[in-house]
Design a protein around this motif. Structure first.
Motif, PDB file in Angstrom:
ATOM      1  N   LYS B  17       0.943  -1.117   0.008  1.00  0.00           N
ATOM      2  CA  LYS B  17      -0.061  -0.039   0.078  1.00  0.00           C
ATOM      3  C   LYS B  17       0.835   1.290  -0.085  1.00  0.00           C
ATOM      4  CE  LYS B  17      -3.592  -2.742   0.625  1.00  0.00           C
ATOM      5  NZ  LYS B  17      -3.668  -3.459  -0.822  1.00  0.00           N
ATOM      6  N   ASP B  21       0.014   7.921   0.684  1.00  0.00           N
ATOM      7  CA  ASP B  21      -1.461   7.916   0.605  1.00  0.00           C
ATOM      8  C   ASP B  21      -1.942   8.723   2.034  1.00  0.00           C
ATOM      9  OD1 ASP B  21      -1.798   6.954  -1.699  1.00  0.00           O
ATOM     10  OD2 ASP B  21      -2.408   5.128  -1.000  1.00  0.00           O
ATOM     11  N   PHE B  24      -2.823  12.595   1.390  1.00  0.00           N
ATOM     12  CA  PHE B  24      -3.482  12.688   0.566  1.00  0.00           C
ATOM     13  C   PHE B  24      -4.877  12.447   0.871  1.00  0.00           C
ATOM     14  CE2 PHE B  24      -0.123  11.688  -2.651  1.00  0.00           C
ATOM     15  CZ  PHE B  24       0.299  13.298  -2.708  1.00  0.00           C
ATOM     16  N   LEU B  25      -5.086  11.550   1.789  1.00  0.00           N
ATOM     17  CA  LEU B  25      -6.344  11.045   2.200  1.00  0.00           C
ATOM     18  C   LEU B  25      -7.031  11.693   3.212  1.00  0.00           C
ATOM     19  CD1 LEU B  25      -5.874   7.032   2.185  1.00  0.00           C
ATOM     20  CD2 LEU B  25      -7.499   8.193   0.934  1.00  0.00           C
ATOM     21  N   GLN B  26      -6.225  12.603   4.047  1.00  0.00           N
ATOM     22  CA  GLN B  26      -6.640  13.465   5.055  1.00  0.00           C
ATOM     23  C   GLN B  26      -6.733  15.183   4.842  1.00  0.00           C
ATOM     24  OE1 GLN B  26      -5.810  11.730   9.107  1.00  0.00           O
ATOM     25  NE2 GLN B  26      -4.517  10.449   7.754  1.00  0.00           N
ATOM     26  N   GLY B  27      -6.401  15.250   3.390  1.00  0.00           N
ATOM     27  CA  GLY B  27      -6.266  16.670   3.274  1.00  0.00           C
ATOM     28  C   GLY B  27      -4.862  17.373   3.263  1.00  0.00           C
ATOM     29  N   TYR B  31       0.155  21.083  -2.116  1.00  0.00           N
ATOM     30  CA  TYR B  31       0.057  21.420  -3.525  1.00  0.00           C
ATOM     31  C   TYR B  31       0.407  22.982  -3.742  1.00  0.00           C
ATOM     32  CZ  TYR B  31      -2.326  16.852  -4.059  1.00  0.00           C
ATOM     33  OH  TYR B  31      -2.591  15.564  -3.802  1.00  0.00           O
ATOM     34  N   MET B 671      -0.010  -3.673  -7.802  1.00  0.00           N
ATOM     35  CA  MET B 671      -0.942  -2.653  -7.396  1.00  0.00           C
ATOM     36  C   MET B 671      -0.761  -1.516  -8.248  1.00  0.00           C
ATOM     37  SD  MET B 671      -2.265  -0.986  -3.846  1.00  0.00           S
ATOM     38  CE  MET B 671      -1.087   0.243  -3.678  1.00  0.00           C
TER      39      MET B 671
ATOM     40  N   GLY C  37      -7.329  21.019   2.037  1.00  0.00           N
ATOM     41  CA  GLY C  37      -7.486  19.675   1.465  1.00  0.00           C
ATOM     42  C   GLY C  37      -8.885  19.806   0.663  1.00  0.00           C
ATOM     43  N   ILE C  77     -12.640  17.397   4.025  1.00  0.00           N
ATOM     44  CA  ILE C  77     -11.930  16.249   3.961  1.00  0.00           C
ATOM     45  C   ILE C  77     -11.216  16.210   5.449  1.00  0.00           C
ATOM     46  CG2 ILE C  77      -9.739  17.214   2.883  1.00  0.00           C
ATOM     47  CD1 ILE C  77     -11.200  13.588   2.694  1.00  0.00           C
ATOM     48  N   GLU C  78     -10.718  17.318   5.818  1.00  0.00           N
ATOM     49  CA  GLU C  78     -10.071  17.453   7.297  1.00  0.00           C
ATOM     50  C   GLU C  78     -10.835  16.845   8.517  1.00  0.00           C
ATOM     51  OE1 GLU C  78     -10.006  19.657   5.128  1.00  0.00           O
ATOM     52  OE2 GLU C  78      -8.016  20.481   4.709  1.00  0.00           O
ATOM     53  N   LEU C  86      -9.287   6.447  10.598  1.00  0.00           N
ATOM     54  CA  LEU C  86      -9.541   6.909   9.191  1.00  0.00           C
ATOM     55  C   LEU C  86     -11.060   6.550   8.971  1.00  0.00           C
ATOM     56  CD1 LEU C  86      -6.727   5.793   6.831  1.00  0.00           C
ATOM     57  CD2 LEU C  86      -7.341   8.150   7.564  1.00  0.00           C
ATOM     58  N   GLN C  90     -11.804   6.693   3.537  1.00  0.00           N
ATOM     59  CA  GLN C  90     -10.333   7.021   3.619  1.00  0.00           C
ATOM     60  C   GLN C  90      -9.405   5.653   3.469  1.00  0.00           C
ATOM     61  OE1 GLN C  90     -10.621   9.401   6.984  1.00  0.00           O
ATOM     62  NE2 GLN C  90      -9.863  11.233   5.779  1.00  0.00           N
ATOM     63  N   PHE C  93     -10.140   3.853  -0.016  1.00  0.00           N
ATOM     64  CA  PHE C  93      -9.308   4.475  -1.013  1.00  0.00           C
ATOM     65  C   PHE C  93      -7.738   3.976  -0.958  1.00  0.00           C
ATOM     66  CE2 PHE C  93     -11.235   7.784  -3.715  1.00  0.00           C
ATOM     67  CZ  PHE C  93     -12.632   7.415  -3.365  1.00  0.00           C
ATOM     68  N   LYS C  94      -7.418   3.790   0.130  1.00  0.00           N
ATOM     69  CA  LYS C  94      -5.876   3.313   0.700  1.00  0.00           C
ATOM     70  C   LYS C  94      -5.869   1.837  -0.061  1.00  0.00           C
ATOM     71  CE  LYS C  94      -2.354   3.052   3.971  1.00  0.00           C
ATOM     72  NZ  LYS C  94      -1.227   3.751   3.385  1.00  0.00           N
ATOM     73  N   GLU C  95      -6.666   1.180   0.711  1.00  0.00           N
ATOM     74  CA  GLU C  95      -6.538  -0.237   0.641  1.00  0.00           C
ATOM     75  C   GLU C  95      -6.585  -0.646  -1.100  1.00  0.00           C
ATOM     76  OE1 GLU C  95      -5.808  -2.747   2.783  1.00  0.00           O
ATOM     77  OE2 GLU C  95      -5.373  -1.109   4.001  1.00  0.00           O
ATOM     78  N   HIS C  97      -6.337   1.237  -3.716  1.00  0.00           N
ATOM     79  CA  HIS C  97      -5.491   2.073  -4.490  1.00  0.00           C
ATOM     80  C   HIS C  97      -6.314   2.886  -5.195  1.00  0.00           C
ATOM     81  CE1 HIS C  97      -2.156   3.690  -6.596  1.00  0.00           C
ATOM     82  NE2 HIS C  97      -1.998   2.888  -7.539  1.00  0.00           N
ATOM     83  N   LEU C  99      -6.596   6.269  -5.238  1.00  0.00           N
ATOM     84  CA  LEU C  99      -5.918   7.547  -5.528  1.00  0.00           C
ATOM     85  C   LEU C  99      -4.336   7.453  -6.199  1.00  0.00           C
ATOM     86  CD1 LEU C  99      -4.481   9.229  -2.342  1.00  0.00           C
ATOM     87  CD2 LEU C  99      -5.450   6.859  -2.375  1.00  0.00           C
ATOM     88  N   GLY C 102      -3.804  12.193  -5.787  1.00  0.00           N
ATOM     89  CA  GLY C 102      -4.187  12.804  -4.516  1.00  0.00           C
ATOM     90  C   GLY C 102      -5.291  14.190  -4.780  1.00  0.00           C
ATOM     91  N   THR C 105      -8.797  13.652  -4.643  1.00  0.00           N
ATOM     92  CA  THR C 105      -9.243  12.452  -4.005  1.00  0.00           C
ATOM     93  C   THR C 105     -10.282  13.108  -2.615  1.00  0.00           C
ATOM     94  OG1 THR C 105      -7.318  11.363  -4.154  1.00  0.00           O
ATOM     95  CG2 THR C 105      -8.263  10.749  -2.266  1.00  0.00           C
ATOM     96  N   PRO C 106     -10.020  14.433  -2.124  1.00  0.00           N
ATOM     97  CA  PRO C 106     -10.673  14.706  -0.940  1.00  0.00           C
ATOM     98  C   PRO C 106     -12.408  15.127  -1.495  1.00  0.00           C
ATOM     99  CG  PRO C 106      -8.638  15.915  -0.969  1.00  0.00           C
ATOM    100  CD  PRO C 106      -8.575  14.980  -2.302  1.00  0.00           C
ATOM    101  N   ILE C 109     -13.886  11.832  -2.128  1.00  0.00           N
ATOM    102  CA  ILE C 109     -14.516  11.097  -0.879  1.00  0.00           C
ATOM    103  C   ILE C 109     -15.539  11.933  -0.314  1.00  0.00           C
ATOM    104  CG2 ILE C 109     -13.471  10.811   1.538  1.00  0.00           C
ATOM    105  CD1 ILE C 109     -10.898  10.146   0.530  1.00  0.00           C
TER     106      ILE C 109
END
Lengths: 287, 789, 163
Positions: B17, B21, B24-27, B31, B671, C37, C77-78, C86, C90, C93-95, C97, C99, C102, C105-106, C109
């Motif tokens: 994995k 990530d 990115f997943l948590q904002g 960028y 993956m 985010g 997203i925050e 998570l 969230q 999306f990680k498990e 893949h 994203l 990224g 992604t927010p 989601i």
């Protein structure tokens, strides 16, 4: 993509909104904002005043009452999608709601805004033409009912007066053996229609088409009714031949422009195909 | 799949994995537009509403009267510092800001600097520019006519021709065509498109007047090259390379569009230098589409010669390349046509000849290698369409015709007719696997039955060969800088590491895959290896990430640097175990004594010793750097099969199935490879059916926003089916080849071939992409299947 | 320049701020609250990178004024990960893949949170239509579909187990 500055009011009542509208003269009404805000961001619209009516209570509902399906102007597209009444009794409206933009836009965009914008590319106008709806406008002197055929006057022009707000839509309540459908061809999901056809019809006991309304999307300067097509089918038994003839009539009476969505020839052909398909689907639904 | 490490180590072959990530997943990604500096100003750009016009006057007085607007900078202002022109990577020049003429729609005219983003926008709206429009040259063929206005007299030009390029043996090819039983010919257009990464471009330029340092945060795929370019073009105003720091933060998609230097970047730097404060510039989507570098835009006349049985003999392609106002390609200097000469594809040609002429027009300059190793997409589309065209001509199944003409497995390394040495391949196996997966023969039967009923169904194949990993220093450079790439690994005493690279991920997952390569070579768990890229102050010099070069070049550098450390580790282990180096054997994670596996030292113990107990005479510490100069390019390949159903009445095309079998050599992370393939396939679908820039006769771009530039959604994008074969690269340290671009390159011809196949019985031999419902309907009308109203 | 005072609850915290009426909600979130985010991708409500929840429903914050959010609840997203764990989306999306770069992604989601709220067990087709207003340029959507299915399953399992 930043709008020009403006003054903003968010009246809590319709009366207050109407008085502000009179007071400012040039104000723009904002409900869901999905027609207006893009124009503001592009600075194609630069009003000095914006009156946000979204906070006015009592303008969001879907109810059958007094022979009409009454829809409040602030009813969101997502409300239509989630309404059991719409799903079970007015599939034409469900078809349309599901095809407008995308789910997040539909969470804010309102049916009133969609109609009041007067855009032939929007989907509800054709549907309302097919349903022979009435548009209820409220102004300083109260309400007036505008038959949908008198509402769309031209390119982005409606019968709404500068001091009026679109507040409600009346649709004749569903009768027995009535069915409807809205079909839309789009370049990709969420796009404005390359062509769209709305059909609502009622069969009589002999299986003839007693009543029919056909509205067309984005193939004319103003939203239009396919009257010739309706005339072909009205009072008749819908044979394959007649359906094809009606579809051809619709294709001939529409008046599309060539643009990125297609040539005039293609759009007419699509009106023909979609009309045939929508009539067939409406007939199937008219149980 | 090669995989000999534990899950804990997660070397090659593990579907680990992604390490990147979490943020990115948590904002918490960082960028360009997330960067905010104290006292930062904002820049916004006034753009031309005309494709070709004289600037009569720029009146900024109303803009300057707006409180918060600090400056309006024009080309005349930049001229004072000789900053109004800049070189392109292809030895051409382009304006930063114009002094007298605008040359393309949405060209930068002047910039407004303000204290806030919204005020800058107000300033842009208030600048009054008076233009004198001229008749734009839009069509590249008309641009070559004698009567066309000369667009670049500044280059000493007397016409609009930029350069001529050719490869192969013209005479032998012409001769082969004269003698051939069968010649097929099509004129095709590979339309002008855009990378349309979801993040647009932008920068924050932060010039410190006291020390003269410039820190430039910038959406760039090649931070080191950018620093050098800045030093070269702005050295005369005091920017010196040691005082320039380029930081490329997280990038929201690059795809080649973030390789070039755009005028906006230079203006922001100039503004920061002039005003002495940080200046932020972020494009909006329309600016991004309308003015940033396009991709493709090739008009190709394609010919194949063959025997009557369909044995391919010769290829002859002639291309007109529309570069817009400047040749602003981001390609290796010696390759004006990129690697287009891969156009002989997967087939064994005796002879081939290809030539190209580049042309100036009044359109935005370019073009970039959009998810493509420099013009490979155009080449592959042409050959894969033409092979189908030939199959149709000789009445042979396109799969069979391919099988009969493929380069055979035992011919590798294979020298192509246009001069490339293909490293490895097994094209028959890949195509067979794709055919078996999709049930090819059954589909052909179904198609035959459907045709009898008048239904339209098509099957399309693409068996492409890519050429990536630029590149060997003997041929490849950008502005003279050789196209090596670099890795620097520093292992800390506790056995945890940081590795820095000259490349720059834009979503490819380098933080994970590079860590896995190092884990494979050193046995340190990938989870313990931090990967850092994008800061020129810390990372070793490299040319950046584009053209699928990260794995072939950067990945190789990682493996080589790690091997240097493993050699050192062996010496330390021998010292610690008191044996000779030859007596030691390696397994991922430890050295042990041959025949006595209990006598072992783990990599962590060895690293600790490198700081605490290193052998006498040996340098302490545990770090290594490697600059990798690839001996050859790599040649990934694959076979894709697409099945479409067409609605006769509307022309709508439904992709029923799409099977992609890719071969990218050894796989680092399955993956991530699969994810890259999925994404690339949707980016291949896009130009095949949806995306294309459309200009009117005056050179106005008609679809320069996401309302009309039709990026596919999850509804248009089908459920992709993927698989792989593995043919390692013989010259790459870990046998990998790179995969990011294969699907973008391979998918469009598979889709186009399927659609043409659905219509071929009607006499259709070719359709230009994007193939839209409207185009299909028009063809059906011409063939009498449907009627106009 | 006239301003309006608005009170907005964002991720559970109430903010009372004077804003220009033309301030877009996305800029309010990013610039005034420093919650970066939420991204901007297209400005024309086509790409969905700016999607947030407004009173629980997904909206495109580039096409909403901050003043329209007065008195309402916003989730970005925050605010998705709670107590250090998570959100199932969230995690999905990680498990799976779901994203790459990224950037989308927010928004993706947040859109999917609304989708699962209304349709806890969507089909692949429903997911694809449900995210049709959110563009992803990297993933080809296959794995986003799988990520949503992963989250749906996980959320239903959590529902089934009494606390």
């Amino acid at each position: 993509m930043i709008p020009q500055s403006f003054q903003y009011e968010a009246p809590a009542t319709l009366a207050k909104a109407l008085s502000l509208l009179q007071q400012y003269g040039d104000a723009k009404i904002l409900s869901g904002g999905h027609s207006l805000i893009p124009m503001l961001k592009l600075r194609l619209a630069t009003p000095e005043h914006i009156i946000d009516i979204s906070g006015i209570k009592g303008l969001s509902y879907i109810k059958e009452q007094g022979g009409y399906l009454k829809i409040g102007a602030l009813t969101k597209e997502s409300d239509l999608e989630e309404s059991r009444t719409i799903r079970t009794r007015y599939p034409i409206l469900m078809d349309a709601a599901k095809m407008i933009a995308d789910p997040s836009v539909r969470n804010l965009a309102t049916i009133g805004g969609n109609l009041a914008h007067g855009d032939a590319a929007n989907d509800h106008p054709a549907v309302m033409l097919a349903l022979r709806a009435e548009i209820i406008a409220t102004g300083p002197n109260g309400k007036r009912n505008i038959p949908v055929d008198e509402f769309f006057l031209g390119f982005f022009t409606t019968a709404l007066q500068p001091d009026e707000i679109l507040t409600e839509i009346h649709i004749p309540v569903k009768k027995a053996k009535t069915g409807g459908a809205y079909l839309k061809l789009e370049r990709k999901v969420g796009d404005y229609a390359t062509a769209g056809v709305a059909v609502q019809l009622t069969k009589d006991d002999q299986g003839h088409i007693a009543q029919i309304g056909i509205g067309l999307t984005n193939v004319s300067a103003a939203p239009m009714r396919a009257s010739n097509a309706e005339a072909v089918l009205k009072g008749k038994s819908p044979t394959d031949e007649l359906i094809a003839k009606a579809a051809l009539a619709a294709a001939r009476e529409c008046d599309p422009n060539a643009d990125l969505r297609g040539t005039v020839e293609y759009k007419r052909a699509m009106v023909k195909t979609l009309t045939e398909r929508a009539v067939r689907l409406a007939l199937k639904r008219a149980k | 799949m090669f995989c000999n490490t534990s899950k804990e180590i997660s070397g090659l072959g593990h579907g680990m994995k992604r390490k990147e990530d979490a943020r990115f997943l948590q904002g918490k990604g960082n960028y360009i537009d997330d960067i905010k500096l104290p006292g930062m100003l904002y820049m916004d750009i006034v753009r031309s509403p005309y494709a070709y016009a004289k600037i009569v006057n720029i009146d900024a007085s109303k803009a300057l009267a707006i409180p918060g607007v600090l400056a309006v900078i024009t080309g005349r202002d930049l001229e004072k510092y000789k900053l109004h022109w800049m070189p392109t990577l292809m030895s051409d020049t382009q304006m930063v800001l114009p002094t007298d003429t605008v040359m393309y729609y949405a060209q930068e005219v002047c910039v407004v600097i303000a204290t806030e983003r919204y005020i800058a926008a107000d300033g842009v709206a208030a600048v009054e520019v008076e233009y004198e429009p001229m008749k734009a040259v839009v069509d590249p063929f008309k641009a070559l006519e004698k009567s066309a206005p000369v667009l670049r007299p500044d280059k000493g030009k007397t016409d609009n021709h930029i350069w001529h390029w050719e490869a192969g043996d013209r005479a032998a090819t012409d001769k082969a065509f004269e003698k051939a039983d069968v010649v097929v010919k099509e004129q095709m257009y590979i339309p002008r498109i855009h990378v349309a990464s979801i993040e647009t471009c932008g920068c924050v330029a932060d010039f410190q007047p006291v020390g003269g340092q410039l820190t430039l945060y910038m959406t760039t795929q090649a931070p080191h090259a950018i620093r050098t370019v800045l030093a070269l073009v702005a050295g005369h105003v005091g920017l010196s390379e040691e005082r320039i720091r380029v930081i490329s933060p997280d990038i929201g998609g690059g795809f080649g569009g973030k390789v070039p230097v755009y005028p906006g970047y230079v203006c922001a730097v100039a503004a920061s230098v002039l005003i002495g404060k940080p200046v932020k510039w972020i494009e909006d989507r329309m600016e991004n589409l309308q003015a940033d570098s396009f991709a493709r835009d090739y008009h190709i006349t394609c010919e194949l010669a063959a025997t009557k049985e369909g044995r391919i003999q010769a290829l002859r392609f002639k291309t007109i390349a529309d570069h817009g106002y400047a040749d602003a390609q981001a390609a290796p200097s010696k390759f004006p046509a990129g690697l287009f000469s891969i156009c002989t594809g997967s087939y064994d040609f005796n002879t081939a000849f290809t030539e190209m002429d580049a042309v100036y027009t009044n359109k935005a300059p370019g073009g970039v290698a959009y998810r493509c190793s420099f013009r490979v997409t155009e080449a592959v589309h042409a050959i894969e369409r033409m092979v189908d065209r030939l199959a149709l001509e000789v009445g042979k199944d396109p799969a069979k015709l391919r099988m009969e003409n493929f380069i055979k497995k035992d011919q590798f390394p294979y020298k192509s007719a246009l001069g490339w040495e293909y490293d490895s391949g097994d094209y028959h196996t890949a195509l067979k696997k794709a055919m078996d997966t999709i049930g090819y023969n059954k589909l052909r039967k179904e198609q035959a039955e459907k045709r009898k009923r008048g239904e339209l169904m098509g099957i399309g194949i693409s068996s492409f060969t890519e050429i990536v990993g630029a590149g060997p220093s003997r041929q490849f450079d950008i502005l003279g800088i050789k196209m090596f790439d670099s890795a620097e690994i520093r292992v800390h005493p506790t056995g945890k590491a940081i590795a820095r690279f000259g490349t720059k991920s834009q979503g490819q997952g380098h933080e994970t895959t590079y860590a896995q390569i190092i884990a494979q070579e050193l046995g340190i768990p990938a989870a313990h290896i931090e990967v850092e890229e994008g800061d020129t102050d810390t990372a070793p010099y490299g040319l950046g990430t584009y053209a699928s070069r990260s794995t072939p070049v950067g990945g190789a550098a990682a493996a080589m640097a790690a091997r240097k450390l493993r050699d050192k580790a062996r010496k330390i282990a021998a010292y610690l175990l008191e044996v000779s180096e030859e007596d030691l054997e390696w397994e991922p994670g430890k050295f042990f004594v041959k025949g006595a596996p209990e006598k072992a030292k783990t990599i962590q113990e060895i690293v600790f010793a490198a700081y605490t107990n290193h052998p006498p005479g040996m340098e302490a510490g545990f770090e290594a750097t490697h600059y990798y100069d690839p001996p050859n390019l790599t040649f990934p390949f694959g076979s894709y099969i697409c099945v479409v159903d067409i609605d006769k009445e509307t022309g709508e095309i439904k992709i029923r199935r799409f099977v992609a079998i890719d071969d990218c050599g050894n796989i680092i992370n399955p993956m991530i490879v699969q994810g890259q393939v999925h994404g690339g396939l949707t980016q291949g679908l896009a130009p095949a059916m949806y995306e294309e820039f459309i200009y009117d006769d005056d050179g106005n771009l008609l679809n320069g926003s996401f309302m009309d530039y039709l990026v596919p959604t999850a509804v248009e994008s089908p459920h992709w089916e993927t698989g792989h074969t593995i043919t390692p690269s013989p010259h790459h340290p870990i046998g990998a080849k790179g995969v990011g671009e294969s699907p973008t390159v391979g998918a469009p011809p598979a889709i186009a071939n399927a659609i043409v196949d659905a219509l071929s019985h009607l006499g259709v031999t070719h359709m230009d992409i994007p193939i839209t419902p409207q185009k299909v309907w028009k063809v059906l009308k011409e063939k009498g299947v449907v009627k106009a109203v | 320049m006239s301003t309006k005072k608005i009170t907005v609850t964002v991720n559970g915290t109430s903010h009372s701020v004077e804003v220009e009426p033309r301030l877009l909600l996305v800029h309010f979130i990013r610039e005034n609250l420093n919650l970066t985010g939420t991204h901007i991708g297209c400005d024309t409500s086509n790409c969905g990178a700016c999607t947030v929840l407004l009173n629980g429903r997904s909206v495109k914050s580039c096409t909403v004024f901050a003043v329209q959010a007065n008195g309402k609840n916003i989730k970005t997203i925050e605010g998705m990960a709670e107590g250090g764990a998570l959100h199932p989306l969230q995690e999905g999306f990680k498990e799976e893949h779901g994203l790459q770069c990224g950037f989308c992604t927010p928004g993706m989601i947040m859109r999917c949170a609304d989708l699962l709220e209304r349709n806890p067990n969507p089909t692949e087709e429903e997911i694809r239509w449900g995210i049709s207003g959110n563009l992803c340029r990297c993933t080809g959507y296959n794995n986003i579909v799988k990520a949503v299915q992963y989250a749906a399953k996980k959320m239903q399992e959590a529902e089934a187990v009494p606390a």
